[in-house]
Design a protein around this motif. Structure first.
Motif, PDB file in Angstrom:
ATOM      1  N   GLN A 124       0.919  -1.264   0.089  1.00 45.78           N
ATOM      2  CA  GLN A 124       0.515   0.024   0.050  1.00 45.78           C
ATOM      3  C   GLN A 124       0.709   1.280  -0.020  1.00 45.78           C
ATOM      4  O   GLN A 124       0.511   2.582  -0.025  1.00 45.78           O
ATOM      5  N   LEU A 125       2.353   1.096   0.391  1.00 44.97           N
ATOM      6  CA  LEU A 125       2.993   1.886   0.421  1.00 44.97           C
ATOM      7  C   LEU A 125       4.395   3.046  -0.281  1.00 44.97           C
ATOM      8  O   LEU A 125       4.258   1.314  -0.478  1.00 44.97           O
ATOM      9  N   GLU A 126       5.020   3.424  -0.506  1.00 46.26           N
ATOM     10  CA  GLU A 126       5.615   3.000  -1.520  1.00 46.26           C
ATOM     11  C   GLU A 126       6.819   4.621  -1.644  1.00 46.26           C
ATOM     12  O   GLU A 126       6.575   5.824  -0.769  1.00 46.26           O
ATOM     13  N   CYS A 127       8.257   4.260  -1.676  1.00 49.63           N
ATOM     14  CA  CYS A 127       9.037   5.238  -1.503  1.00 49.63           C
ATOM     15  C   CYS A 127      10.200   4.700  -1.787  1.00 49.63           C
ATOM     16  O   CYS A 127      11.012   3.763  -2.426  1.00 49.63           O
ATOM     17  N   VAL A 128      11.455   5.347  -2.355  1.00 48.01           N
ATOM     18  CA  VAL A 128      13.071   4.893  -2.462  1.00 48.01           C
ATOM     19  C   VAL A 128      13.420   4.436  -1.752  1.00 48.01           C
ATOM     20  O   VAL A 128      13.512   4.442  -0.606  1.00 48.01           O
ATOM     21  N   GLY A 129      14.193   2.775  -2.071  1.00 47.07           N
ATOM     22  CA  GLY A 129      14.463   1.574  -1.144  1.00 47.07           C
ATOM     23  C   GLY A 129      15.555   2.843  -0.362  1.00 47.07           C
ATOM     24  O   GLY A 129      15.841   1.687   0.519  1.00 47.07           O
ATOM     25  N   SER A 130      16.088   3.053  -1.180  1.00 45.89           N
ATOM     26  CA  SER A 130      18.180   3.610  -0.104  1.00 45.89           C
ATOM     27  C   SER A 130      17.576   4.306   0.577  1.00 45.89           C
ATOM     28  O   SER A 130      18.920   4.354   1.785  1.00 45.89           O
ATOM     29  N   ASP A 131      16.757   5.652   0.713  1.00 47.30           N
ATOM     30  CA  ASP A 131      16.136   6.171   2.035  1.00 47.30           C
ATOM     31  C   ASP A 131      15.847   5.517   3.179  1.00 47.30           C
ATOM     32  O   ASP A 131      14.664   5.497   3.749  1.00 47.30           O
ATOM     33  N   ILE A 132      16.531   5.101   4.144  1.00 48.41           N
ATOM     34  CA  ILE A 132      16.314   5.255   5.359  1.00 48.41           C
ATOM     35  C   ILE A 132      15.594   5.826   5.971  1.00 48.41           C
ATOM     36  O   ILE A 132      14.194   4.517   6.651  1.00 48.41           O
TER      37      ILE A 132
END
Length: 273
Positions: A124-132
């Motif tokens: 349901q949610l997403e973000c750039v994978g390298s942004d901890i």
């Protein structure tokens, strides 16, 4: 004298001597402990993408150290194949993971464009994978949602085979919007590749939670509260059994919401040769 008979006079003495306070304390002591909240993270990544190694490192960090107190994270590294034509074929890539990412894009995020490294949280949610920091915020948000209990048990069933049994319990506080797939993923940690071409040429890339297989083994209807079934999985000869983890999760077909997960791991005695 049996253990049960020994306990009867002790419990009676506590109730008589302590009154209400002891009754309340005793009742509390036998209540089942509250399970941790669970969150499923899917990293869409590729060895052909120069922006992906930092995200792979974040996924490894999440596997080794849970990022949020009271939350159990289940990580899935899904290597897409659309980078393969651009100089380096990722040995872990699959068209199935590219299609899975596209389904998220069309049904959930509506970007009309996919990218790597993308991290999808509970579908349901997403973000750039390298942004901890963004990852941790998304995990905290997803952890607030009610979840079903998914128990996974796996026992040796042959030289390279495991019998995986999955049991699902859906609380009445959790409403299903549509039918849900019961999915079983096999992941492997401690993998590395010496990349010989493409954007990451000359680098040795390390990976955790690489998805080896991803299979739906059953369906949970909106009215079902209990579900149990099993499946036999065979470990390939190039997998290290001690690094393998079996994760099962529940995912609604249309909304793509993931609302429960569990895992089993640890079979160092299995010889996959």
């Amino acid at each position: 004298m049996s253990v049960a008979k020994k306990l009867v006079p002790v419990l009676s003495l506590l109730l008589v001597a302590g009154g209400t306070l002891h009754r309340d304390a005793l009742a509390a002591s036998v209540q089942p402990s509250m399970p941790k909240s669970v969150v499923v993270l899917e990293l869409f990544t590729s060895e052909g993408c120069s922006s992906c190694p930092p995200a792979d490192a974040v996924l490894t960090r999440l596997v080794m150290r849970q990022p949020v107190a009271g939350v159990e994270v289940f990580a899935l590294g899904e290597h897409v194949d659309y980078w393969d034509r651009l100089g380096w074929r990722d040995p872990f890539s699959s068209a199935a993971y590219s299609a899975r990412q596209s389904t998220y894009d069309s049904r959930v995020f509506h970007r009309n464009d996919v990218y790597t490294p993308q991290l999808v949280v509970d579908g349901q949610l997403e973000c750039v994978g390298s942004d901890i920091d963004a990852v941790q915020r998304a995990v905290k948000q997803a952890a607030q949602a009610p979840k079903a209990v998914v128990d996974v048990a796996a026992v040796r069933a042959g030289k390279r085979a495991l019998r995986v049994n999955v049991h699902v319990a859906v609380p009445h506080s959790l409403a299903l919007r549509d039918s849900a797939d019961v999915v079983v993923a096999i992941t492997e940690d401690n993998l590395a590749t010496e990349v010989r071409s493409g954007e990451n040429r000359g680098r040795t890339l390390k990976h955790s939670a690489v998805v080896r297989t991803l299979t739906a083994i059953g369906t949970l209807s909106p009215g079902e509260r209990e579900w149990s079934n099993g499946v036999t999985v065979t470990l390939a000869t190039d997998w290290t059994a001690a690094n393998v983890r079996i994760i099962s999760f529940l995912q609604e077909r249309e909304s793509r919401r993931i609302f429960g997960a569990g895992a089993a791991s640890g079979w160092p005695d299995i010889d996959t040769r």
